[in-house]
Design a protein around this motif. Sequence first.
Motif, PDB file in Angstrom:
ATOM      1  N   GLN A 247      19.738 -17.636 -23.905  1.00 43.91           N
ATOM      2  CA  GLN A 247      21.074 -17.105 -23.664  1.00 43.91           C
ATOM      3  C   GLN A 247      21.017 -15.641 -23.254  1.00 43.91           C
ATOM      4  O   GLN A 247      20.312 -14.831 -23.887  1.00 43.91           O
ATOM      5  CB  GLN A 247      21.938 -17.249 -24.917  1.00 43.91           C
TER       6      GLN A 247
ATOM      7  N   THR B  71      26.437 -13.527 -17.410  1.00 42.94           N
ATOM      8  CA  THR B  71      26.375 -14.199 -18.706  1.00 42.94           C
ATOM      9  C   THR B  71      26.235 -15.702 -18.521  1.00 42.94           C
ATOM     10  O   THR B  71      27.028 -16.325 -17.822  1.00 42.94           O
ATOM     11  CB  THR B  71      27.640 -13.887 -19.520  1.00 42.94           C
ATOM     12  N   ALA B  72      25.188 -16.271 -19.120  1.00 48.56           N
ATOM     13  CA  ALA B  72      24.900 -17.699 -18.969  1.00 48.56           C
ATOM     14  C   ALA B  72      23.682 -18.044 -19.815  1.00 48.56           C
ATOM     15  O   ALA B  72      22.998 -17.159 -20.340  1.00 48.56           O
ATOM     16  CB  ALA B  72      24.615 -18.046 -17.513  1.00 48.56           C
ATOM     17  N   THR B  73      23.412 -19.331 -19.899  1.00 53.45           N
ATOM     18  CA  THR B  73      22.130 -19.792 -20.407  1.00 53.45           C
ATOM     19  C   THR B  73      21.183 -19.906 -19.227  1.00 53.45           C
ATOM     20  O   THR B  73      21.530 -20.531 -18.217  1.00 53.45           O
ATOM     21  CB  THR B  73      22.265 -21.141 -21.118  1.00 53.45           C
TER      22      THR B  73
ATOM     23  N   ARG C  94      20.708 -20.812 -14.001  1.00 55.56           N
ATOM     24  CA  ARG C  94      21.592 -20.425 -15.083  1.00 55.56           C
ATOM     25  C   ARG C  94      22.828 -21.312 -15.071  1.00 55.56           C
ATOM     26  O   ARG C  94      23.211 -21.865 -14.040  1.00 55.56           O
ATOM     27  CB  ARG C  94      22.003 -18.950 -14.958  1.00 55.56           C
ATOM     28  N   GLN C  95      23.418 -21.426 -16.231  1.00 49.22           N
ATOM     29  CA  GLN C  95      24.639 -22.219 -16.363  1.00 49.22           C
ATOM     30  C   GLN C  95      25.561 -21.550 -17.363  1.00 49.22           C
ATOM     31  O   GLN C  95      25.181 -21.338 -18.520  1.00 49.22           O
ATOM     32  CB  GLN C  95      24.328 -23.647 -16.797  1.00 49.22           C
ATOM     33  N   ALA C  96      26.738 -21.208 -16.892  1.00 47.25           N
ATOM     34  CA  ALA C  96      27.767 -20.636 -17.750  1.00 47.25           C
ATOM     35  C   ALA C  96      28.697 -21.755 -18.214  1.00 47.25           C
ATOM     36  O   ALA C  96      28.809 -22.790 -17.536  1.00 47.25           O
ATOM     37  CB  ALA C  96      28.548 -19.571 -16.994  1.00 47.25           C
ATOM     38  N   PRO C  97      29.373 -21.577 -19.331  1.00 48.13           N
ATOM     39  CA  PRO C  97      30.288 -22.620 -19.826  1.00 48.13           C
ATOM     40  C   PRO C  97      31.316 -23.011 -18.775  1.00 48.13           C
ATOM     41  O   PRO C  97      31.959 -22.155 -18.165  1.00 48.13           O
ATOM     42  CB  PRO C  97      30.938 -21.954 -21.037  1.00 48.13           C
ATOM     43  N   GLY C  98      31.444 -24.310 -18.526  1.00 49.63           N
ATOM     44  CA  GLY C  98      32.433 -24.803 -17.581  1.00 49.63           C
ATOM     45  C   GLY C  98      32.035 -24.686 -16.126  1.00 49.63           C
ATOM     46  O   GLY C  98      32.836 -25.020 -15.242  1.00 49.63           O
ATOM     47  N   LYS C  99      30.806 -24.225 -15.879  1.00 54.68           N
ATOM     48  CA  LYS C  99      30.353 -24.057 -14.494  1.00 54.68           C
ATOM     49  C   LYS C  99      29.120 -24.898 -14.223  1.00 54.68           C
ATOM     50  O   LYS C  99      28.410 -25.301 -15.142  1.00 54.68           O
ATOM     51  CB  LYS C  99      30.064 -22.583 -14.204  1.00 54.68           C
TER      52      LYS C  99
ATOM     53  N   ARG D  93      25.282 -25.695 -12.852  1.00 49.20           N
ATOM     54  CA  ARG D  93      24.022 -24.964 -12.890  1.00 49.20           C
ATOM     55  C   ARG D  93      23.763 -24.323 -11.529  1.00 49.20           C
ATOM     56  O   ARG D  93      23.948 -24.949 -10.487  1.00 49.20           O
ATOM     57  CB  ARG D  93      22.893 -25.913 -13.269  1.00 49.20           C
TER      58      ARG D  93
ATOM     59  N   THR E 175      23.812 -12.579 -22.542  1.00 59.06           N
ATOM     60  CA  THR E 175      25.204 -12.187 -22.654  1.00 59.06           C
ATOM     61  C   THR E 175      25.343 -10.738 -22.221  1.00 59.06           C
ATOM     62  O   THR E 175      24.655  -9.860 -22.757  1.00 59.06           O
ATOM     63  CB  THR E 175      25.708 -12.349 -24.095  1.00 59.06           C
TER      64      THR E 175
END
Length: 125
Positions: free
Chosen positions: A120, A93-95, A40-45, A47, A122
């Motif tokens: 996604q 929450t992440a893709t 998973r990968q969250a915005p600004g973080k 993988r 959420t």
Amino acid sequence: QVRMVESGGGSVEAGGSLTLSCEYIGYTFTTRRQALGWFRQAPGKEREGVAAVYPVGRIPYYSDSVKGRFTISLANAKNTVFLQMDSLKPEDTATYYCAVGYPSRSLDSRDYSHWGQGTQVTVSS
């Protein structure tokens, strides 16, 4: 041609559950070194690897952040790997991506060679 097709993402309240599915097409498992992984990968973080399974041997691995809440499983006849996610938290929450490959470490994304497009998830508080 290998393809990974994820589905099942969505929005859920904290404490809820979701199940992600990933169909792997054009790939065959023949050795114990091959694995299917969920990342998973969250915005600004970066993988993050959350779960992986070695289909030959069916050995699962989990990150500490999801252990006890997420379950990875296989449906070999359907060429599908699932990620059951329970007790979801906003920080989940992440893709989410599925991948396949020969990882030197099960949750290290660098050795996974084929990736899906992502789905996604959420989780609201």
